[in-house]
Design a protein around this motif. Structure first.
Motif, PDB file in Angstrom:
ATOM      1  N   PRO A 119       0.832  -1.221   0.000  1.00 36.68           N
ATOM      2  CA  PRO A 119       0.000   0.000   0.000  1.00 36.68           C
ATOM      3  C   PRO A 119       0.860   1.261   0.000  1.00 36.68           C
ATOM      4  N   ASN A 120       0.400   2.277  -0.708  1.00 37.35           N
ATOM      5  CA  ASN A 120       1.066   3.576  -0.755  1.00 37.35           C
ATOM      6  C   ASN A 120       0.094   4.596  -0.169  1.00 37.35           C
ATOM      7  N   GLU A 121       0.161   4.779   1.133  1.00 35.42           N
ATOM      8  CA  GLU A 121      -0.824   5.615   1.814  1.00 35.42           C
ATOM      9  C   GLU A 121      -0.797   7.073   1.363  1.00 35.42           C
ATOM     10  N   ARG A 159      -6.292   1.466  -6.558  1.00 37.79           N
ATOM     11  CA  ARG A 159      -5.340   0.353  -6.448  1.00 37.79           C
ATOM     12  C   ARG A 159      -4.579   0.160  -7.763  1.00 37.79           C
ATOM     13  N   ALA A 160      -5.263   0.291  -8.895  1.00 35.56           N
ATOM     14  CA  ALA A 160      -4.594   0.141 -10.184  1.00 35.56           C
ATOM     15  C   ALA A 160      -3.532   1.229 -10.372  1.00 35.56           C
ATOM     16  N   ILE A 161      -3.843   2.460  -9.968  1.00 38.63           N
ATOM     17  CA  ILE A 161      -2.866   3.541 -10.063  1.00 38.63           C
ATOM     18  C   ILE A 161      -1.692   3.283  -9.127  1.00 38.63           C
ATOM     19  N   ILE A 163      -0.491   0.418  -8.235  1.00 41.50           N
ATOM     20  CA  ILE A 163       0.356  -0.591  -8.879  1.00 41.50           C
ATOM     21  C   ILE A 163       1.168   0.042 -10.008  1.00 41.50           C
ATOM     22  N   ALA A 164       0.486   0.851 -10.836  1.00 41.66           N
ATOM     23  CA  ALA A 164       1.161   1.485 -11.964  1.00 41.66           C
ATOM     24  C   ALA A 164       2.304   2.391 -11.497  1.00 41.66           C
ATOM     25  N   GLU A 165       2.065   3.150 -10.440  1.00 38.93           N
ATOM     26  CA  GLU A 165       3.086   4.047  -9.921  1.00 38.93           C
ATOM     27  C   GLU A 165       4.264   3.265  -9.355  1.00 38.93           C
ATOM     28  N   HIS A 166       3.985   2.162  -8.676  1.00 33.08           N
ATOM     29  CA  HIS A 166       5.054   1.324  -8.134  1.00 33.08           C
ATOM     30  C   HIS A 166       5.922   0.777  -9.265  1.00 33.08           C
TER      31      HIS A 166
END
Length: 311
Positions: A119-121, A159-161, A163-166
C-alpha cells in the motif's frame, strides 16, 4: 494451450468445458471475481456447465479465496503458473484458459513483469478526492498495462494507479521484476453482435435475479462480509449491495446495473481488440453457432495452429 475469451454472456464456459471434454483436458479460470467463495450468481460461475456428458470437468482458480478478501493480478499470475506446471506434469497437454478478465489473460500469455505492490498511503490520500472518471484518466497516463474492464469503482481505480506508480518507480530505479515466460496459445474470442449481446446480458441479469442473486448478497452481508468490501468488487455486488442496504431503489439498482454490465462488455471487447494491436492473433468464432459446431471449428483451428507452430 487454448484460450477462450469474449464478452460477458457470450457462453465461454460452455465452450471451454466442451473442449476440455473432447481433449481430456482441464479448465483454468481467468476471471478476477470467480476466485471468491460464495460469490456464485453475481460472478456467473455456472458450475453446472462443468458437467459434460456425465463427466465432471476439473477446473482451477475458482473458489480459492474467501469473500471479502483482496486478490491481485500478481497473485493470479503466480497461482496460474502453479496450476499450469501441475497440469503439464500430469501430461495435460492442452489446458483451456477461459475468462473475460483481459488483464489476467494477457498477463500470463505475455509474461508480464509484476511486483507484489505494498500500500502507498500518501498516494491513496492524494487520490481520495478524485472522481472515478478522473481516476480513469490518471490511470490511462501510465499506458496500456492496466485492465480498465475491472476499474468500475474508485477503490479499484486507486489500487490500479498504486500498482502502476510502483512499477514506474521500480523501472526508473532499474529494479528487475519477476518475469514468467510467455505462453503460446491459440486465442479464440466468442463474437456477438452488439444487439444480441445486449439482449443476452439483460436476459441473464433477470434470470440471475430470479434465481436469488439478491439473497446471495444478503447472505454474504449476514456472514460478516462488509458492504464496503462487496461494493469494491463492482458490478453486481456494487449495485445489489447498495440496494440491500437501502441506498437505492430496486428500479435504480436494475437500471444502473444493466447499464454497467453493458458498458463492461463493451470495455472487454475493447481490451481484446487492444490485444490484437499488441501482437496477439485472435480468431473470432460466432457465439451463436451450436455448441458442437463451435467446438469443431475451434479444434480445427487448433490443429492448424499446432502445425503452424511446428509442434
Amino acid at each position: 494451450m487454448i484460450t477462450i475469451v469474449g464478452p460477458t454472456a457470450s457462453g465461454k464456459t460452455a465452450v471451454a468445458t466442451r473442449l476440455a471434454y473432447r481433449l481430456g483436458s482441464e479448465v483454468i479460470s481467468a476471471d478476477s471475481r470467480q476466485v471468491y467463495r460464495g460469490m456464485d450468481l453475481g460472478t456467473g460461475k455456472d458450475l453446472s456447465e462443468y458437467q459434460v456428458e456425465g463427466i465432471s470437468i476439473p477446473y482451477h482458480l475458482i473458489d480459492i479465496m474467501p469473500a471479502g478478501a483482496r486478490y491481485s493480478l500478481y497473485a493470479y499470475q503466480h497461482d496460474f503458473h502453479r496450476v499450469y506446471a501441475d497440469l503439464r506434469l500430469r501430461d495435460i497437454t492442452t489446458p483451456i484458459l477461459c475468462g473475460g478478465t483481459g488483464m489476467y489473460v494477457e498477463a500470463v500469455l505475455r509474461g508480464y513483469h509484476l511486483p507484489d505492490v505494498p500500500p502507498n498511503e500518501p498516494l491513496r490520500r492524494d487520490l481520495s478526492g478524485l472522481s472515478l472518471e478522473e481516476l480513469r484518466h490518471r490511470l490511462e497516463a501510465y499506458g496500456p498495462l492496466h485492465n480498465k474492464t475491472d476499474v468500475d469503482s474508485t477503490q479499484r481505480a486507486i489500487r490500479a494507479i498504486e500498482i502502476a506508480e510502483h512499477i514506474r518507480q521500480q523501472r526508473a530505479e532499474g529494479v528487475e521484476q519477476t518475469e514468467f515466460a510467455p505462453i503460446e496459445s491459440l486465442i479464440i474470442c466468442l463474437d456477438l453482435d452488439r444487439e444480441t449481446r445486449r439482449a443476452r446480458i439483460s436476459q441473464r441479469l433477470r434470470s440471475r435475479l430470479d434465481d436469488g442473486m439478491i439473497t446471495e448478497v444478503e447472505g454474504l452481508l449476514a456472514s460478516g462480509v462488509s458492504a464496503e468490501d462487496l461494493i469494491y468488487y463492482g458490478l453486481e455486488y456494487k449495485w445489489l449491495t447498495q440496494y440491500v442496504i437501502g441506498q437505492i431503489s430496486y428500479e435504480e439498482m436494475f437500471q444502473g446495473l444493466e447499464t454497467a454490465i453493458h458498458q463492461f462488455a463493451k470495455r472487454q471487447m475493447t481490451w481484446f481488440r487492444g490485444m490484437e494491436r499488441r501482437g496477439h492473433r485472435i480468431h473470432y468464432v460466432d457465439a451463436l453457432l451450436p455448441l458442437e459446431d463451435k467446438a469443431d471449428q475451434i479444434l480445427e483451428l487448433h490443429t492448424h495452429w499446432l502445425q503452424g507452430t511446428g509442434r
